[in-house]
Scaffold this active site. Structure first.
Site, PDB file in Angstrom:
ATOM      1  N   LEU A  68     112.910 102.648 -25.530  1.00 56.84           N
ATOM      2  CA  LEU A  68     113.482 103.775 -26.257  1.00 56.84           C
ATOM      3  C   LEU A  68     114.620 103.238 -27.113  1.00 56.84           C
ATOM      4  O   LEU A  68     115.303 102.291 -26.720  1.00 56.84           O
ATOM      5  CB  LEU A  68     114.031 104.831 -25.292  1.00 56.84           C
ATOM      6  CG  LEU A  68     113.035 105.543 -24.374  1.00 56.84           C
ATOM      7  CD1 LEU A  68     113.776 106.455 -23.400  1.00 56.84           C
ATOM      8  CD2 LEU A  68     112.008 106.340 -25.165  1.00 56.84           C
ATOM      9  N   ASP A  69     114.831 103.847 -28.275  1.00 55.55           N
ATOM     10  CA  ASP A  69     115.966 103.461 -29.101  1.00 55.55           C
ATOM     11  C   ASP A  69     117.260 103.640 -28.315  1.00 55.55           C
ATOM     12  O   ASP A  69     117.347 104.465 -27.403  1.00 55.55           O
ATOM     13  CB  ASP A  69     116.030 104.317 -30.367  1.00 55.55           C
ATOM     14  CG  ASP A  69     114.863 104.060 -31.305  1.00 55.55           C
ATOM     15  OD1 ASP A  69     114.235 102.992 -31.188  1.00 55.55           O
ATOM     16  OD2 ASP A  69     114.585 104.934 -32.152  1.00 55.55           O
ATOM     17  N   GLU A  70     118.276 102.909 -28.712  1.00 58.41           N
ATOM     18  CA  GLU A  70     119.562 102.955 -28.014  1.00 58.41           C
ATOM     19  C   GLU A  70     120.098 104.376 -27.900  1.00 58.41           C
ATOM     20  O   GLU A  70     120.615 104.771 -26.855  1.00 58.41           O
ATOM     21  CB  GLU A  70     120.568 102.060 -28.748  1.00 58.41           C
ATOM     22  CG  GLU A  70     121.922 101.977 -28.088  1.00 58.41           C
ATOM     23  CD  GLU A  70     122.846 100.990 -28.784  1.00 58.41           C
ATOM     24  OE1 GLU A  70     124.061 101.021 -28.515  1.00 58.41           O
ATOM     25  OE2 GLU A  70     122.345 100.187 -29.610  1.00 58.41           O
ATOM     26  N   THR A  72     118.397 107.188 -28.031  1.00 54.97           N
ATOM     27  CA  THR A  72     117.448 108.129 -27.440  1.00 54.97           C
ATOM     28  C   THR A  72     117.567 108.110 -25.925  1.00 54.97           C
ATOM     29  O   THR A  72     117.652 107.050 -25.308  1.00 54.97           O
ATOM     30  CB  THR A  72     116.008 107.766 -27.853  1.00 54.97           C
ATOM     31  OG1 THR A  72     115.917 107.768 -29.275  1.00 54.97           O
ATOM     32  CG2 THR A  72     115.009 108.754 -27.280  1.00 54.97           C
TER      33      THR A  72
END
Length: 243
Positions: A68-70, A72
């Site tokens: 997951l993106d940082e 998110t």
């Protein structure tokens, strides 16, 4: 570092990743990452999975099958054994894992559901960004997202917003953020893909939460796990009576 474990077996665990926690090191900074937590809590997972190479450095990613993106938050699977890692890697490649994300975006929709089937490539003007539609460069990969506008509302200043359910059918980097940008409905507080938009609805990070994941586990059983909302999501949902 606080990471909540939502589900665990001898083969894998599912966590609720908090927003602001990077999944793995970038090879440039010493910011604590999820990898640090994994190695502290589950030292036997060291070496499980596949490392990545960044600027010639090998970066260990113990148990990390997807990311997951940082900014998110939400559900993330971690494999505890090499066999489980191989199993989940194949499940993701076969698109057999169902993922549901929730998000707040700018604007309203005429239709309340749809499918975005638009390939993604690099942005020709900014190497940090990905892009869908005209103007892509480099390798272009297929990307498909199903979406639903669950609630459309107006805030106190008259700005229009929608609360979304997003179902990525592929797993491209920044896919949901890029596809919402493609629809001209960027995700709230996405400073990379909507840099001219102010923060809104109480968010200071990308308003994106990996809510639910569903799959068949290595033993053949069906697993479905839902990550509780973080405080910023709870606040926006309650404030605009969307719960």
């Amino acid at each position: 570092m606080t990471v909540d474990i939502l589900f665990e077996t001898t083969d894998f665990l599912i966590i609720n990743k908090p927003a602001g926690l990077r999944v793995h090191p970038d090879g440039k900074s010493d910011i604590p990452t999820l990898v640090d937590w994994v190695l502290e809590q589950y030292p036997d997972m060291k070496g499980v999975g596949e490392p990545m190479i960044i600027d010639g450095k090998e970066i260990d990613r113990p148990g990390i099958v997807h990311r997951l993106d940082e900014e998110t938050s939400g559900v993330l699977i971690l494999a505890k054994t090499p066999e489980a890692f191989a199993y989940f890697k194949k499940q993701f490649m076969d698109r057999a894992i169902h993922k549901e994300y929730h998000a707040f975006v700018w604007g309203h929709f005429k239709e309340t559901s749809g499918i975005i089937d638009v390939p993604i490539g690099r942005n020709k003007n900014d190497f940090r960004r990905w892009h869908a539609g005209r103007g892509v460069r480099g390798e272009v990969r297929d990307a498909v997202t199903k979406w639903e506008a669950v609630n459309q509302f107006t805030d106190e200043t008259g700005q229009l917003f929608s609360f979304m359910r997003l179902y990525p059918q592929t797993g491209r980097t920044h896919q949901l953020r890029v596809h919402m940008k493609y629809l001209q409905r960027p995700i709230v507080s996405d400073h990379l893909y909507a840099p001219t938009k102010p923060d809104a609805l109480g968010f200071s990070r990308v308003a994106l939460h990996a809510r639910t994941i569903r799959f068949s586990d290595p033993s053949g059983g069906e697993v479905e796990v839902t990550a509780p909302y973080p405080l910023d999501f709870e606040g926006a949902l309650a404030r605009y009576r969307l719960l």
